[in-house]
Design an enzyme around this catalytic site. Structure first.
Site, mmCIF file in Angstrom:
data_model
loop_
_atom_site.group_PDB
_atom_site.id
_atom_site.type_symbol
_atom_site.label_atom_id
_atom_site.label_comp_id
_atom_site.label_asym_id
_atom_site.label_seq_id
_atom_site.Cartn_x
_atom_site.Cartn_y
_atom_site.Cartn_z
ATOM 1 N N HIS A 82 0.845 -1.185 0.000
ATOM 2 C CA HIS A 82 0.000 0.000 0.000
ATOM 3 C C HIS A 82 0.882 1.236 0.000
ATOM 4 O O HIS A 82 1.847 1.323 0.741
ATOM 5 C CB HIS A 82 -0.899 0.020 1.242
ATOM 6 C CG HIS A 82 -1.858 1.168 1.228
ATOM 7 N ND1 HIS A 82 -3.108 1.065 0.664
ATOM 8 C CD2 HIS A 82 -1.739 2.439 1.658
ATOM 9 C CE1 HIS A 82 -3.720 2.239 0.760
ATOM 10 N NE2 HIS A 82 -2.903 3.087 1.364
ATOM 11 N N ASP A 161 -14.336 3.320 7.601
ATOM 12 C CA ASP A 161 -13.250 4.168 7.086
ATOM 13 C C ASP A 161 -13.748 5.006 5.911
ATOM 14 O O ASP A 161 -13.395 6.178 5.773
ATOM 15 C CB ASP A 161 -12.057 3.318 6.661
ATOM 16 C CG ASP A 161 -11.013 4.193 5.968
ATOM 17 O OD1 ASP A 161 -10.455 5.070 6.656
ATOM 18 O OD2 ASP A 161 -10.809 4.043 4.751
ATOM 19 N N ARG A 168 -13.093 13.408 6.795
ATOM 20 C CA ARG A 168 -11.757 13.987 7.060
ATOM 21 C C ARG A 168 -11.299 14.850 5.895
ATOM 22 O O ARG A 168 -10.684 15.894 6.079
ATOM 23 C CB ARG A 168 -10.744 12.857 7.311
ATOM 24 C CG ARG A 168 -10.939 12.183 8.666
ATOM 25 C CD ARG A 168 -10.172 10.884 8.734
ATOM 26 N NE ARG A 168 -8.754 11.094 8.513
ATOM 27 C CZ ARG A 168 -7.930 10.185 7.976
ATOM 28 N NH1 ARG A 168 -8.382 9.014 7.605
ATOM 29 N NH2 ARG A 168 -6.667 10.445 7.825
ATOM 30 N N SER A 183 -6.813 4.140 9.208
ATOM 31 C CA SER A 183 -7.545 4.113 7.934
ATOM 32 C C SER A 183 -6.886 3.112 6.975
ATOM 33 O O SER A 183 -7.553 2.219 6.429
ATOM 34 C CB SER A 183 -7.522 5.537 7.335
ATOM 35 O OG SER A 183 -7.856 5.527 5.986
ATOM 36 N N LYS A 187 -8.156 -1.199 6.039
ATOM 37 C CA LYS A 187 -8.455 -1.732 4.707
ATOM 38 C C LYS A 187 -7.531 -2.898 4.370
ATOM 39 O O LYS A 187 -7.943 -3.884 3.772
ATOM 40 C CB LYS A 187 -8.324 -0.618 3.660
ATOM 41 C CG LYS A 187 -9.486 0.368 3.736
ATOM 42 C CD LYS A 187 -9.311 1.553 2.821
ATOM 43 C CE LYS A 187 -8.247 2.505 3.291
ATOM 44 N NZ LYS A 187 -8.385 3.886 2.965
HETATM 45 N N1 URA Z 1 -4.832 6.854 2.490
HETATM 46 C C1 URA Z 1 -5.837 6.260 3.180
HETATM 47 O O1 URA Z 1 -6.405 5.265 2.753
HETATM 48 N N2 URA Z 1 -6.204 6.814 4.350
HETATM 49 C C2 URA Z 1 -5.609 7.914 4.870
HETATM 50 O O2 URA Z 1 -5.979 8.340 5.935
HETATM 51 C C3 URA Z 1 -4.559 8.512 4.136
HETATM 52 C C4 URA Z 1 -4.184 7.954 2.934
#
Ligand code: URA
Length: 433
Positions: A82, A161, A168, A183, A187
């Site tokens: 990621h 999220d 956010r 966050s 995932k």
């Molecule tokens: N990417 C994400 O999925 N969440 C965040 O808070 C920042 C970047």
């Protein structure tokens, strides 16, 4: 339990219990807590922070707020990566096939671009026919055939999220370490891979502006991953300068293909080998040196390129576009940005360069905007590069000539010229395990 009391407790700097955090996350997912209370809570977390235990509880509550994927029926080891978001970041298109061609399964869910950063799913959709929405059976079938698959995130993956991230984004509460860590990790945990490598970007185009902040984010995410039994490592990489040369959807697929065929830019190649090697180390394929050699061999032998083609074909895409990149539709117009004086590029604002690409049609302003796959830009001179008056710094591509004026202004404002050669940070700043 009253959510008012939980907000007040956090506002006053107290630690929340697991039950209070679950109330918050599940209430965000099922809509039972109104947006104004959720955003008040986010702002309280932004200012008061969270302990490691609270961050881990929030991560797990968000991961369990929707579907979770069980990759165990695939057998063998599964690995995921990621990136925290950058400009010109096409690493998934290179790293996933390298790792898959070394015997580790990559069953990956990726995101779309929003704001100044691009998204892998949009890039892949520039290959005609490529399907980014598959059923579970189809997804597993593609991985069985080609050892990898990249699809869009399922609608119900970590819905807490999804809700909180959207809030956010519009309430200035994105750049908080516990909120970013929970966050991303919610995932990744819901998506099921046993090994997770995080590419944490630092610099002008990243959420984390200093290596120290990036290091803290890395530690936080590794601790969360480890606590739930996922092998997790992080690479901190330089986003003071966009990655590679091309920014824009089909332009980035073309650059990924060139890299997989041995003609990519050095910074991109180095980062991809490092990320792939870390995924292989976590997957038990050997030491760092051995895995670096494995990754390099997969790239240089063309095996990784064949793996990407197999995956594209299995997902309905026309793999002949990868064999012949001239088949990708070109933008109708191009516009060169030219140096107005001699000197060195001393600084680039990657975020503004990402915004310039979006202005050309490569990105979205809102989630419902459509993307022009052929739009974007090529960066010909980067930080540290010597330039002479009249040299081309970048070429912009668009299907509407009217878009060039403001995008060129944005690009020009993103590049600073000076008289002496600046110190350039390496692409890989550190690795955290
Ligand atoms: N990417 C994400 O999925 N969440 C965040 O808070 C920042 C970047």
């Amino acid at each position: 339990m009253r959510f008012y009391d939980i907000i007040k407790k956090k506002r006053d700097g107290f630690e929340l219990t697991k039950e209070e955090i679950e109330f918050f996350a599940f209430g965000a997912a099922d809509g039972s807590i109104p947006d104004y209370q959720l955003t008040a809570m986010l702002m309280a977390i932004f200012f008061k922070g969270m302990s490691k235990r609270e961050t881990a509880d929030l991560t797990l509550a968000m991961a369990n707020s929707g579907d979770t994927v069980d990759l165990s029926p695939l057998g063998g080891i599964t690995a995921d990566k990621h990136s925290t978001g950058g400009v010109g970041d096409k690493t998934t298109l290179i790293v996933a096939p390298i790792v898959a061609s070394c015997g580790v399964k990559v069953a990956k869910m990726s995101g779309r671009g929003l704001g100044h950063t691009g998204g892998t799913v949009d890039k892949l959709e520039s290959i005609p026919g490529y399907k980014t929405t598959l059923t579970r059976e189809e997804f597993f079938g593609v991985v069985e055939k080609s050892s990898m698959s990249v699809i869009g995130q399922s609608g119900n993956l970590a819905p807490a999220d999804k809700k909180l991230y959207a809030l956010r984004d519009v309430t200035a509460t994105v750049d908080s370490i516990p909120l970013i860590a929970s966050s991303i990790m919610s995932k990744k945990i819901a998506a099921g891979a046993a090994c997770i490598v995080l590419d944490i970007k630092v610099g002008s185009g990243a959420f984390m502006k200093t290596p120290e902040l990036a290091q803290s984010l890395a530690r936080e995410m590794i601790d969360i991953g480890t606590a739930v039994g996922r092998k997790t490592a992080a690479v901190i990489s330089n986003m003071d300068v966009p990655l590679g040369i091309n920014v824009g959807n089909s332009l980035e697929v073309i650059e990924a293909v060139e890299t997989l065929r041995g003609n990519g830019p050095e910074d991109l190649k180095e980062l991809c080998i490092c990320l792939a090697a870390n995924m292989l180390v976590l997957s038990g394929k050997g030491s760092e040196e051995e895995c670096t050699a494995l990754a390099r061999a997969a790239l240089e032998s063309g095996r990784a390129f064949e793996t990407l083609k197999a995956c594209v074909e299995a997902q309905g895409g026309d793999a002949s576009y990868l064999d012949n990149i001239d088949k990708f539709p070109k933008a109708k117009y191009s516009f060169d940005i030219v140096a107005e004086s001699d000197g060195y590029i001393t600084k680039m604002d990657s975020e503004r360069i990402g915004i310039a690409a979006c202005m050309l049609g490569a990105g979205r302003k809102t989630a419902n905007d459509t993307i022009d796959f052929a739009a974007g830009l090529k960066i010909l001179k980067k930080t540290g590069g010597k330039v002479c008056k009249g040299d081309i710094l970048a070429t912009l591509y668009a299907n509407d000539e009217a878009l060039f004026a403001s995008a060129a202004e944005e690009y020009t404002a993103a590049v600073t010229l000076g008289n002496s050669r600046p110190k350039v940070l390496p692409i890989i700043i550190s690795t955290v395990r």
